[in-house]
Design a protein around this motif. Structure first.
Motif, PDB file in Angstrom:
ATOM      1  N   TYR A   9       0.855  -1.191   0.000  1.00 14.76           N
ATOM      2  CA  TYR A   9       0.000   0.000   0.000  1.00 14.76           C
ATOM      3  C   TYR A   9       0.881   1.227   0.000  1.00 14.76           C
ATOM      4  O   TYR A   9       2.101   1.121  -0.005  1.00 14.76           O
ATOM      5  N   PHE A  10       0.282   2.393  -0.006  1.00 11.56           N
ATOM      6  CA  PHE A  10       1.050   3.626   0.141  1.00 11.56           C
ATOM      7  C   PHE A  10       1.597   3.711   1.563  1.00 11.56           C
ATOM      8  O   PHE A  10       1.109   3.053   2.478  1.00 11.56           O
ATOM      9  N   ASN A  11       2.616   4.574   1.706  1.00 15.41           N
ATOM     10  CA  ASN A  11       3.190   4.780   3.029  1.00 15.41           C
ATOM     11  C   ASN A  11       2.335   5.798   3.788  1.00 15.41           C
ATOM     12  O   ASN A  11       2.741   6.925   4.039  1.00 15.41           O
ATOM     13  N   GLY A  12       1.117   5.352   4.109  1.00 15.33           N
ATOM     14  CA  GLY A  12       0.171   6.233   4.779  1.00 15.33           C
ATOM     15  C   GLY A  12      -1.036   5.406   5.180  1.00 15.33           C
ATOM     16  O   GLY A  12      -1.131   4.226   4.851  1.00 15.33           O
ATOM     17  N   ARG A  13      -1.983   6.021   5.865  1.00 13.27           N
ATOM     18  CA  ARG A  13      -3.115   5.296   6.436  1.00 13.27           C
ATOM     19  C   ARG A  13      -4.059   4.733   5.387  1.00 13.27           C
ATOM     20  O   ARG A  13      -4.097   3.534   5.142  1.00 13.27           O
ATOM     21  N   PRO A 207      -1.159  10.891  10.345  1.00  9.72           N
ATOM     22  CA  PRO A 207      -2.279  11.397   9.557  1.00  9.72           C
ATOM     23  C   PRO A 207      -1.803  11.807   8.166  1.00  9.72           C
ATOM     24  O   PRO A 207      -0.639  12.171   8.002  1.00  9.72           O
ATOM     25  N   PRO A 208      -2.688  11.730   7.153  1.00 10.22           N
ATOM     26  CA  PRO A 208      -2.275  12.051   5.784  1.00 10.22           C
ATOM     27  C   PRO A 208      -1.833  13.501   5.657  1.00 10.22           C
ATOM     28  O   PRO A 208      -2.447  14.395   6.212  1.00 10.22           O
ATOM     29  N   ASP A 209      -0.737  13.700   4.904  1.00 10.50           N
ATOM     30  CA  ASP A 209      -0.278  15.064   4.634  1.00 10.50           C
ATOM     31  C   ASP A 209      -0.303  15.312   3.128  1.00 10.50           C
ATOM     32  O   ASP A 209      -0.712  14.438   2.354  1.00 10.50           O
ATOM     33  N   GLU A 210       0.174  16.491   2.716  1.00 12.01           N
ATOM     34  CA  GLU A 210       0.157  16.865   1.291  1.00 12.01           C
ATOM     35  C   GLU A 210       0.893  15.850   0.441  1.00 12.01           C
ATOM     36  O   GLU A 210       0.463  15.474  -0.650  1.00 12.01           O
ATOM     37  N   HIS A 211       2.037  15.374   0.939  1.00 12.99           N
ATOM     38  CA  HIS A 211       2.863  14.435   0.169  1.00 12.99           C
ATOM     39  C   HIS A 211       2.095  13.144  -0.088  1.00 12.99           C
ATOM     40  O   HIS A 211       2.123  12.584  -1.190  1.00 12.99           O
TER      41      HIS A 211
END
Lengths: 222, 221
Positions: A9-13, A207-211
């Motif tokens: 998955y992406f490196n995020g939630r 938490p998700p950021d702009e990147h």
């Protein structure tokens, strides 16, 4: 080959975070592969690894599992977090599905246009405090037990803990009318596997950021 | 009190149709209580019958169940339509979750604004014929069996048939490239409980018509 579940998955939630929570709560170690480019994603599709060309993907017990709910159900079933019979399962499913609806609002929030953000935030607050949290506050009050279903730790407890923390990140005082949920949150956070997951250095994602938003949009752009 | 499951929803397919299909396929008779106006929904909400203030709601085995997936899971397990073990369940879940995604696309078609309809229709057809149908065609081809999972009739077969028929309503020749899905459709449609459900006079609901949309919107919005 380690035998540990492997998450792609992406490196995020995003849609993978509930899976990370559940595996962690069950005390199961896992590996992660992070999608960073469109080319990586396209290669996964070309290699035929994604049944419906989508992530999350979890390689577990010889299966390449996709579809978040299928993955979560399997993990819950395997690690005895799904109640003791059909009826307990039904309650767990009802609770989890309700929580998932609330989490969906948080999931899509960073992808909404800036001008819609305030309205969406109000919507999250409204639904959390008027539709979802009152239900779980009442459940806990009525049976007076530590866990939501069957006096035993289950998938529903994990999912609710995740949701409470996610909403609190956006609306810090959201639990102010819910004393049972406040106590529940502390109780769950102190369970050894969850406590470990909540510490820095765990696989829990920020938490998700702009990147993160940019990476996702770039990967799925046609 | 009849002991039969009682379904609360509006008189149309929406999110309740998959539940009607599964109960019918399992040979389970059920009753229906139709919401006609917003007041009907408010009455249910005020009465405390709806856990999250939403329908579908199904009264079954002493529970007032809500959340479509929870209801479908319960019915499937109760009537042995959920595979024989955890791994078959996992496969069934993967298949039905994707079918549910396609269903959402098909269902949302009527609710698109006029200027978006054509583009949305193209997306629906593209996803159906390039993302979803090829998977089930291949599953059937690879094992050569009558049913999707474990050589046994399951909810995956019921939900796939429901969606194939809905997709054909959208575009009659949509299965042109999928011979095994066509024979699957014929085969599953002939199962006695399903054959009965497909006949006129059953509790299967017709597709939503344009002119019904305002009424549905008024109940829920």
């Amino acid at each position: 080959m380690s035998g540990k579940p492997r998450l792609t998955y992406f490196n995020g939630r995003g849609r993978m975070e509930p899976v990370r929570w559940l595996l962690a709560a069950a005390g199961v170690e896992f590996e992660e592969i992070f999608l960073e480019t469109k080319e990586q994603y396209e290669k996964l599709i070309k290699d035929g690894v994604l049944l419906f060309q989508q992530v999350p993907l979890v390689e577990i017990d010889g299966m390449k599992m996709v579809q978040t709910r299928a993955i979560l159900s399997y993990i819950a079933g395997k690690y005895n977090l799904y109640g003791k019979d059909l009826k307990e399962r039904a309650w767990i499913d009802m609770y989890v599905e309700g929580i998932t609806d609330l989490m969906e609002m948080i999931l899509v929030f960073p992808f909404s246009p800036p001008e819609a953000r305030e309205k969406n935030l109000d919507s999250i607050k409204e639904k959390a405090t008027n539709r979802y949290f009152p239900v779980f506050e009442k459940v806990l009050k009525q049976h007076g037990q530590d866990f939501l279903v069957g006096n035993k730790f289950s998938w529903a407890d994990v999912q609710l803990t995740e949701a409470i923390l996610a909403v609190e990140e956006k609306i810090p005082a959201v639990l102010s009318g819910f004393p049972q949920l406040q106590a529940f949150k502390i109780r769950m956070s102190n369970m050894p596997t969850i406590k470990k997951f909540l510490q820095p250095g765990s696989p829990r994602k920020p938490p998700p950021d702009e990147h993160y938003v940019e990476t996702v949009l770039k990967t799925f752009k046609k | 009190m009849s002991g039969k499951p009682k379904l609360h929803y509006f008189n149309g397919r929406g999110r309740m149709e998959s539940i009607r299909w599964l109960l019918a396929a399992a040979g389970v008779e059920f009753e229906e209580c139709f919401l006609e106006t917003k007041d009907d929904l408010i009455k249910l909400q005020k009465g405390g019958s709806l856990l999250f203030q939403q329908v579908p709601m199904v009264e079954i085995d002493g529970m007032k169940m809500v959340q479509t997936r929870a209801i479908l899971n319960y019915i499937a397990a109760k009537y042995n339509l959920y595979g024989k073990d955890l791994k078959e369940r996992a496969l069934i879940d993967m298949y039905v979750e994707a079918i549910a995604d396609l269903n959402e696309l098909l269902m949302s078609h009527l609710f698109q604004p006029a200027d978006k309809k054509e583009e949305h229709f193209a997306t629906v057809v593209d996803k159906a014929t390039n993302r979803y149908f090829p998977v089930y065609e291949k599953v059937l081809k690879d094992h050569g069996q009558d049913f999707l999972v474990g050589n046994q009739f399951s909810r995956a077969d019921v939900q796939l048939l429901e969606t194939l028929l809905m997709a054909e309503e959208c575009k009659p020749d949509i299965l042109a490239r999928f011979p095994l899905l066509k024979s699957f459709k014929a085969r599953i449609s002939n199962i006695p409980t399903i054959k009965k459900f497909l006949q006129p006079g059953s509790q299967r609901k017709p597709p939503l018509q344009e002119e019904d949309i305002p009424k549905v919107m008024k109940i829920f919005h």
